[in-house]
Design a protein around this motif. Sequence first.
Motif, PDB file in Angstrom:
ATOM      1  N   ARG A 208      45.503  52.700  35.463  1.00  0.00           N
ATOM      2  CA  ARG A 208      46.630  52.492  36.381  1.00  0.00           C
ATOM      3  C   ARG A 208      47.735  51.593  35.836  1.00  0.00           C
ATOM      4  O   ARG A 208      48.765  51.433  36.482  1.00  0.00           O
ATOM      5  CB  ARG A 208      46.119  51.897  37.697  1.00  0.00           C
ATOM      6  N   GLY A 209      47.546  51.006  34.673  1.00  0.00           N
ATOM      7  CA  GLY A 209      48.592  50.162  34.112  1.00  0.00           C
ATOM      8  C   GLY A 209      48.919  48.966  34.995  1.00  0.00           C
ATOM      9  O   GLY A 209      48.023  48.318  35.536  1.00  0.00           O
ATOM     10  N   LEU A 210      50.195  48.686  35.168  1.00  0.00           N
ATOM     11  CA  LEU A 210      50.618  47.541  35.971  1.00  0.00           C
ATOM     12  C   LEU A 210      50.252  47.685  37.444  1.00  0.00           C
ATOM     13  O   LEU A 210      50.179  46.686  38.163  1.00  0.00           O
ATOM     14  CB  LEU A 210      52.128  47.318  35.823  1.00  0.00           C
ATOM     15  N   ASP A 211      50.021  48.904  37.892  1.00  0.00           N
ATOM     16  CA  ASP A 211      49.597  49.092  39.286  1.00  0.00           C
ATOM     17  C   ASP A 211      48.213  48.491  39.524  1.00  0.00           C
ATOM     18  O   ASP A 211      47.836  48.220  40.667  1.00  0.00           O
ATOM     19  CB  ASP A 211      49.570  50.577  39.639  1.00  0.00           C
ATOM     20  N   SER A 212      47.448  48.268  38.461  1.00  0.00           N
ATOM     21  CA  SER A 212      46.116  47.672  38.606  1.00  0.00           C
ATOM     22  C   SER A 212      46.190  46.210  39.034  1.00  0.00           C
ATOM     23  O   SER A 212      45.179  45.638  39.456  1.00  0.00           O
ATOM     24  CB  SER A 212      45.345  47.776  37.284  1.00  0.00           C
ATOM     25  N   LEU A 213      47.360  45.589  38.960  1.00  0.00           N
ATOM     26  CA  LEU A 213      47.497  44.192  39.364  1.00  0.00           C
ATOM     27  C   LEU A 213      47.241  44.011  40.855  1.00  0.00           C
ATOM     28  O   LEU A 213      46.940  42.906  41.301  1.00  0.00           O
ATOM     29  CB  LEU A 213      48.897  43.675  39.018  1.00  0.00           C
ATOM     30  N   SER A 214      47.331  45.079  41.617  1.00  0.00           N
ATOM     31  CA  SER A 214      47.094  44.991  43.062  1.00  0.00           C
ATOM     32  C   SER A 214      45.638  44.702  43.393  1.00  0.00           C
ATOM     33  O   SER A 214      45.324  44.259  44.495  1.00  0.00           O
ATOM     34  CB  SER A 214      47.524  46.289  43.755  1.00  0.00           C
ATOM     35  N   SER A 215      44.731  44.929  42.423  1.00  0.00           N
ATOM     36  CA  SER A 215      43.312  44.708  42.692  1.00  0.00           C
ATOM     37  C   SER A 215      42.918  43.242  42.597  1.00  0.00           C
ATOM     38  O   SER A 215      41.812  42.868  42.963  1.00  0.00           O
ATOM     39  CB  SER A 215      42.460  45.530  41.718  1.00  0.00           C
ATOM     40  N   GLY A 216      43.806  42.378  42.097  1.00  0.00           N
ATOM     41  CA  GLY A 216      43.550  40.943  42.046  1.00  0.00           C
ATOM     42  C   GLY A 216      42.599  40.543  40.939  1.00  0.00           C
ATOM     43  O   GLY A 216      42.032  41.379  40.232  1.00  0.00           O
ATOM     44  N   GLY A 217      42.377  39.232  40.815  1.00  0.00           N
ATOM     45  CA  GLY A 217      41.478  38.710  39.789  1.00  0.00           C
ATOM     46  C   GLY A 217      42.199  38.429  38.490  1.00  0.00           C
ATOM     47  O   GLY A 217      43.262  38.984  38.200  1.00  0.00           O
ATOM     48  N   ASP A 218      41.614  37.536  37.681  1.00  0.00           N
ATOM     49  CA  ASP A 218      42.208  37.146  36.412  1.00  0.00           C
ATOM     50  C   ASP A 218      41.449  37.805  35.270  1.00  0.00           C
ATOM     51  O   ASP A 218      40.397  38.421  35.467  1.00  0.00           O
ATOM     52  CB  ASP A 218      42.183  35.627  36.261  1.00  0.00           C
ATOM     53  N   CYS A 219      41.971  37.649  34.065  1.00  0.00           N
ATOM     54  CA  CYS A 219      41.324  38.193  32.868  1.00  0.00           C
ATOM     55  C   CYS A 219      40.460  37.105  32.246  1.00  0.00           C
ATOM     56  O   CYS A 219      40.954  35.993  32.001  1.00  0.00           O
ATOM     57  CB  CYS A 219      42.387  38.669  31.874  1.00  0.00           C
ATOM     58  N   PRO A 220      39.192  37.365  31.975  1.00  0.00           N
ATOM     59  CA  PRO A 220      38.312  36.357  31.382  1.00  0.00           C
ATOM     60  C   PRO A 220      38.854  35.831  30.055  1.00  0.00           C
ATOM     61  O   PRO A 220      39.526  36.551  29.318  1.00  0.00           O
ATOM     62  CB  PRO A 220      36.989  37.109  31.184  1.00  0.00           C
ATOM     63  N   ASP A 221      38.536  34.573  29.743  1.00  0.00           N
ATOM     64  CA  ASP A 221      39.076  33.900  28.557  1.00  0.00           C
ATOM     65  C   ASP A 221      38.797  34.668  27.267  1.00  0.00           C
ATOM     66  O   ASP A 221      39.702  34.919  26.473  1.00  0.00           O
ATOM     67  CB  ASP A 221      38.489  32.485  28.437  1.00  0.00           C
TER      68      ASP A 221
END
Length: 245
Positions: A208-221
């Motif tokens: 989904r690209g940038l649309d995946s930002l709607s699912s929330g959460g951060d990227c692990p270190d």
Amino acid sequence: MPQIVTNAIVVRRADYRDNDRMITLFSPTLGRIDALCRGCRRQKSPLMAAGELFCSGEYVLYQGRERTSVVSCSVSDTFYPLREDFERLAHGMYALELCAAAVQPAQENERLFLLLLRSLAHLCYGDAPPRRVTAVFLMGMTSLLGFRPQVGRCARCGRPIVAQGEDGVPIAAFSGEAGGMLCAACGAGERCRVDARGVRLLQDIMRRGLDSLSSGGDCPDELFAALREMAEEKLDAPVRSGKLL
């Protein structure tokens, strides 16, 4: 000499003489353009905004014998709120520097241009964690440059990567050198181990690209570090702003 009219964004700048500035523009149709922005450092100069990082708009350029000069700019966005949040500013500068290294003169790349603008808009005006936005940008950029990471199957043996298991328990690995995700067996010696949450994150980003930002959460270190390493190795160029992240 004819004038050039193009949409562009400033991805690099350097002060020149007393009041001028050399800027690097990223144009979706003309690629990288190095141009002189005369007088932009004077107070009340009509080109003041045009010579700043992040400025995007319609640039009118004059192609001289020795160099290109900025004639005028109709500004679309300066992404000014980034300057009020150091973390988001650092991520924005990192994206600019990656594009400055990736784009070549006279090389059309409209999709990367749009990805950059949309990513900056999310950093500037959105609520998603900046590291998550940059992770999406890194995956998208490497894909557009011809190095699409494999996330559905093991990049070595081809075994499907399924996001099953408890969060926090590694079930796979990620290796930019190998070309993406590795199954538990193939990735046993890799530094970046990925749990089910990380697998879901990468597969959602690729789907989904940038649309995946709607699912929330951060990227692990560890995963974020691996994505950065992958992108910078593909570009084969030092990215100084990465030290700020």
